[in-house]
Design an enzyme around this catalytic site. Structure first.
Site, PDB file in Angstrom:
ATOM      1  N   ASP A 205      39.673  37.241  39.474  1.00 49.51           N
ATOM      2  CA  ASP A 205      38.725  38.117  40.157  1.00 49.51           C
ATOM      3  C   ASP A 205      37.734  37.295  40.991  1.00 49.51           C
ATOM      4  O   ASP A 205      37.211  36.283  40.520  1.00 49.51           O
ATOM      5  CB  ASP A 205      37.959  38.909  39.076  1.00 49.51           C
ATOM      6  CG  ASP A 205      37.162  40.071  39.631  1.00 49.51           C
ATOM      7  OD1 ASP A 205      37.768  41.012  40.160  1.00 49.51           O
ATOM      8  OD2 ASP A 205      35.919  40.036  39.524  1.00 49.51           O
ATOM      9  N   GLU A 254      50.368  23.116  30.985  1.00 49.67           N
ATOM     10  CA  GLU A 254      50.641  22.798  29.576  1.00 49.67           C
ATOM     11  C   GLU A 254      51.778  23.669  29.045  1.00 49.67           C
ATOM     12  O   GLU A 254      52.319  23.424  27.977  1.00 49.67           O
ATOM     13  CB  GLU A 254      49.394  23.057  28.701  1.00 49.67           C
ATOM     14  CG  GLU A 254      48.281  22.049  28.903  1.00 49.67           C
ATOM     15  CD  GLU A 254      46.961  22.523  28.279  1.00 49.67           C
ATOM     16  OE1 GLU A 254      46.957  23.519  27.521  1.00 49.67           O
ATOM     17  OE2 GLU A 254      45.927  21.896  28.584  1.00 49.67           O
TER      18      GLU A 254
HETATM   19  C1  NOJ Z   1      36.883  42.725  42.309  1.00 50.47           C
HETATM   20  C2  NOJ Z   1      37.515  43.824  41.506  1.00 50.47           C
HETATM   21  O1  NOJ Z   1      38.762  44.127  42.059  1.00 50.47           O
HETATM   22  C3  NOJ Z   1      36.563  44.995  41.524  1.00 50.47           C
HETATM   23  O2  NOJ Z   1      37.130  46.139  40.956  1.00 50.47           O
HETATM   24  C4  NOJ Z   1      35.307  44.593  40.799  1.00 50.47           C
HETATM   25  O3  NOJ Z   1      34.359  45.642  40.915  1.00 50.47           O
HETATM   26  C5  NOJ Z   1      34.690  43.313  41.395  1.00 50.47           C
HETATM   27  N1  NOJ Z   1      35.674  42.311  41.662  1.00 50.47           N
HETATM   28  C6  NOJ Z   1      33.683  42.729  40.449  1.00 50.47           C
HETATM   29  O4  NOJ Z   1      34.316  42.205  39.315  1.00 50.47           O
END
Ligand code: NOJ
Length: 543
Positions: A205, A254
Site C-alpha cells: 500500500d 529467503e
Molecule cells: C491505498 C488504498 O488502496 C486505499 O484504499 C487506502 O485508503 C489508502 N491506500 C490508505 O491506506
C-alpha cells in the site's frame, strides 16, 4: 497446485490476479460482513474464472476507519472475519485448486488502535515509543506543516500533551517512522509471518510514501494548494525509500520460490521503474488505464510506454481497469467523455452527470478484451466479472468511507464500488450472506448475480470465463507488435498467430478474413461494430 507450478518463480509476470475486498465478497457467519470462511466457500467461482492468484485486501484487526487500511495488528485476523485457522484453510483451499494468494501490507501507517500507537500516546514526548511514529512539537498552536490529509482536513492531529502526530490519511491512521530500526524489523517479521503461512506475495500500500523529509526549516502557514503526494519532494518517492524494499527483497528471497510483491506507488510513470525492479518489489501497478479516455490513440500510447517501462525495470507490466478505490469501469465508461477523468466525487446520484450504462457496459467488455490480450499481469477487481456498475445514491447515513466524512460530504467516496457481491437472483442480500449486507445493495443486484449470469450464455461472467481461459491457451510469450490500423482502432499481434482488434470508434469497421475466437459483443456479419473488440487467430506463415 502441481509441483512444477510451485517452483515457478516467474508466475506473477503474466498472471491474472483477482482482487477480493473481503468484507464485501461473501459472508459465512451471517453478521453482514464478508469473511474468510465466506471466501473459502466460494473458491469454486474463482476456479471457474480461471484466475492465477487472489489479492486479498486487508483482513487484519481494524477499527475500520478506512475499510481495513487502518491495521491494528499486522499478524492476526479481524475476529469479525475469522481466525488464523480460517486463513490457513483458505490458503490450503486456494493452493489445492492451483490459485496463489497475495496479501495486502499497509506500511505507511497503522491503525490508531495498534499497541505501539497506544504505547506512544501513553509514554509521552521524547520517549522511544513516540519515536516509532512521527510526533512533533509546534511553536504556535498550528500544525507543524500546512499539509492536508488525503481524506480531507490537516495531516497532523494534536494529542493532549500538545505534540502533533502525522497522518497522511485519516487521523486514525498514524504514519510510521521508517527511520526507526524497530519499525523496519517489525515489518520484516510481518512479511515472514505470512510467508511462513504460505502466502505467495504481497501488495504494498502507498509504497512511495514511507520515508518523509521532516528536516528544518519546515514549511509553515496555510494549507498548501494543490498538494500532490505523487510529486511532493518531502513526502513521496524519497531515494531512501528504496533501501526499505531492497531489505524486503532479501526476506522474499529467503523463500522458494521467492515471495513476490507489487507496489502501489502513485508516482510519475518513470519513477515506477525502481519499485518494480527485481532487486526491490519486482512489480508495480500501472494505473494509466484507470485514468484513460476510451480512445485507441491513448491506449496505444499507454501500452507502448508501459511495456517499455516494464522492460526497463526487468519486470512485466500490470494492467488495471477497476479496484476498491475507483468508480467501477462500467459506470466510468458510461459517463460523457468529458467526465472520464477524476470522476469519483461527481457520482452522488441523480442525473448529473447522466450515465449511459448500456454504452458503459459495451465499452467495458471491449476494454477488458483488449486488456486481457496484453502481455503482463492483469488485475481484476471482484464484481467486474459480473459487469457490476458503481452503486450511486447510497444514503448518507449508511456511508462508511472517511473521504465522505472528512470532505465533508463533498466527495461521496468509494463505498459505491464496495457494495457486497450478488451470488443469487433472490434471497437475503442476494446470497452474500444470511443476514443483510453492510452496504446497501440495489434491487437490480439479482440480475447481476453469479446465478443469473451463469445461466445466460451472453453474460459478462461467461465472457470473462471464456476470455481468461483463451488467454491462458493463446499466450505463449511476452511480445506484442502493433499493426497499422485506422484512426479509432487498436490492432496488435501476439506470437503464435493471435491478434487483438479493438474498435474504439463509433462506426463499424471491416473484419479481416481470420477466425474470430473471442468477441466482446455481437458481431454484424463481416463487420466489427463500434466499441467492440475481437481476438483473431491468423494463419502463421512457415518460414
Ligand atoms: C491505498 C488504498 O488502496 C486505499 O484504499 C487506502 O485508503 C489508502 N491506500 C490508505 O491506506
Amino acid at each position: 497446485m502441481n509441483p512444477a507450478a510451485v517452483t515457478d518463480a516467474d508466475w506473477y509476470r503474466q498472471a491474472v490476479v483477482y482482487q477480493i475486498y473481503p468484507r464485501s465478497f461473501a459472508d459465512a457467519n451471517g453478521d453482514g460482513l464478508g469473511d474468510l470462511a465466506g471466501i473459502t466457500s466460494r473458491v469454486d467461482h474463482l476456479v471457474r474464472l480461471g484466475i492465477d492468484a487472489v489479492w486479498l485486501s486487508p483482513f487484519y484487526p481494524s477499527a475500520l476507519a478506512d475499510g481495513g487500511y487502518d491495521v491494528d495488528d499486522y499478524r492476526n485476523v479481524d475476529p469479525r472475519l475469522g481466525t488464523l485457522d480460517d486463513f490457513d484453510t483458505l490458503v490450503d483451499t486456494l493452493h489445492t485448486n492451483g490459485i496463489r494468494i497475495i496479501v495486502d501490507i499497509v506500511p505507511n501507517h497503522s491503525g490508531s488502535g495498534h499497541a505501539w500507537f497506544q504505547a506512544a500516546l501513553a509514554a509521552g514526548p521524547g520517549s522511544p515509543e513516540r519515536d516509532r511514529y512521527i510526533f512533533r512539537d509546534s511553536p504556535d498552536d498550528e500544525p507543524p506543516t500546512p499539509w492536508g490529509a488525503s481524506f480531507g482536513g490537516p495531516a497532523w492531529t494534536q494529542v493532549p500533551d500538545g505534540q502533533w502526530y502525522l497522518h497522511l490519511f485519516d487521523p486514525a491512521q498514524p504514519d510510521w517512522n521508517w527511520d526507526n530500526p524497530e519499525v523496519i524489523a517489525d515489518f520484516e517479521q510481518t512479511l515472514r509471518f505470512w510467508s511462513d503461512r504460505g502466502v505467495d506475495g504481497f501488495r504494498i500500500d502507498v509504497a512511495n510514501l514511507l520515508k518523509k523529509d521532516l528536516s528544518e526549516p519546515l514549511p509553515r502557514g496555510r494549507d498548501e494548494d494543490g498538494l500532490s503526494w505523487a510529486t511532493h519532494p518531502r513526502l513521496s518517492d524519497l531515494p531512501s525509500v528504496h533501501e526499505i524494499y531492497r531489505g524486503w527483497r532479501k526476506v522474499f528471497d529467503e523463500y522458494s520460490p521467492p515471495r513476490v510483491a507489487v507496489a502501489e506507488a502513485w508516482v510519475p510513470a518513470a519513477s515506477r521503474v525502481a519499485y518494480a525492479s527485481p532487486s526491490e518489489l519486482g512489480q508495480a501497478f500501472n494505473f494509466d488505464l484507470l485514468k484513460a479516455p476510451f480512445e485507441a490513440g491513448a491506449w496505444r500510447r499507454i501500452i507502448t510506454d508501459n511495456l517499455e517501462l516494464a522492460a526497463r525495470s526487468g519486470s512485466s507490466s500490470t494492467w488495471v481497469l477497476s479496484n476498491h478505490d475507483m468508480v467501477r469501469h462500467v459506470t466510468r465508461f458510461g459517463l460523457p467523455d468529458s467526465d472520464l477523468e477524476g470522476t469519483r466525487h461527481k457520482l452522488s446520484g441523480g442525473d448529473d452527470p447522466v450515465v449511459d450504462l448500456p454504452r458503459g457496459l459495451r465499452r467495458a467488455r471491449a476494454a477488458t478484451a483488449a486488456l486481457l490480450a496484453l502481455p503482463g499481469a492483469a488485475y481484476l477487481y471482484q464484481g467486474e466479472e459480473l459487469g457490476l456498475p458503481e452503486v450511486v445514491g447510497i444514503p448518507d447515513d449508511q456511508r462508511q468511507d472517511p473521504t465522505f466524512f472528512r470532505s465533508p460530504g463533498v466527495d461521496v467516496g468509494r463505498d459505491g464500488c464496495r457494495v457486497p457481491l450478488p451470488w443469487t437472483v433472490d434471497g437475503t442480500s442476494f446470497g452474500f450472506g444470511t443476514n443483510g449486507s453492510h452496504l446497501p445493495q440495489p434491487p437490480s443486484w439479482g440480475d447481476f448475480s453469479v446465478e443469473a449470469e451463469t445461466a445466460d450464455p451472453d453474460s459478462v461472467l461467461n465472457f470473462y470465463v471464456e476470455a481468461v481461459s483463451l488467454r491462458h491457451e493463446l499466450q505463449t510469450s511476452e511480445e506484442l507488435v502493433f499493426k497499422d490500423s485506422a484512426p479509432g482502432v487498436l490492432h496488435f499481434a501476439r506470437p503464435g498467430g493471435w491478434e487483438c482488434l479493438a474498435n474504439f470508434s463509433e462506426a463499424s469497421i471491416d473484419l479481416p478474413d481470420s477466425q474470430v475466437v473471442l468477441a466482446s459483443g455481437e458481431l454484424d456479419g463481416d463487420q466489427l461494430p463500434a466499441e467492440t473488440t475481437v481476438w483473431l487467430r491468423v494463419p502463421t506463415t512457415k518460414g
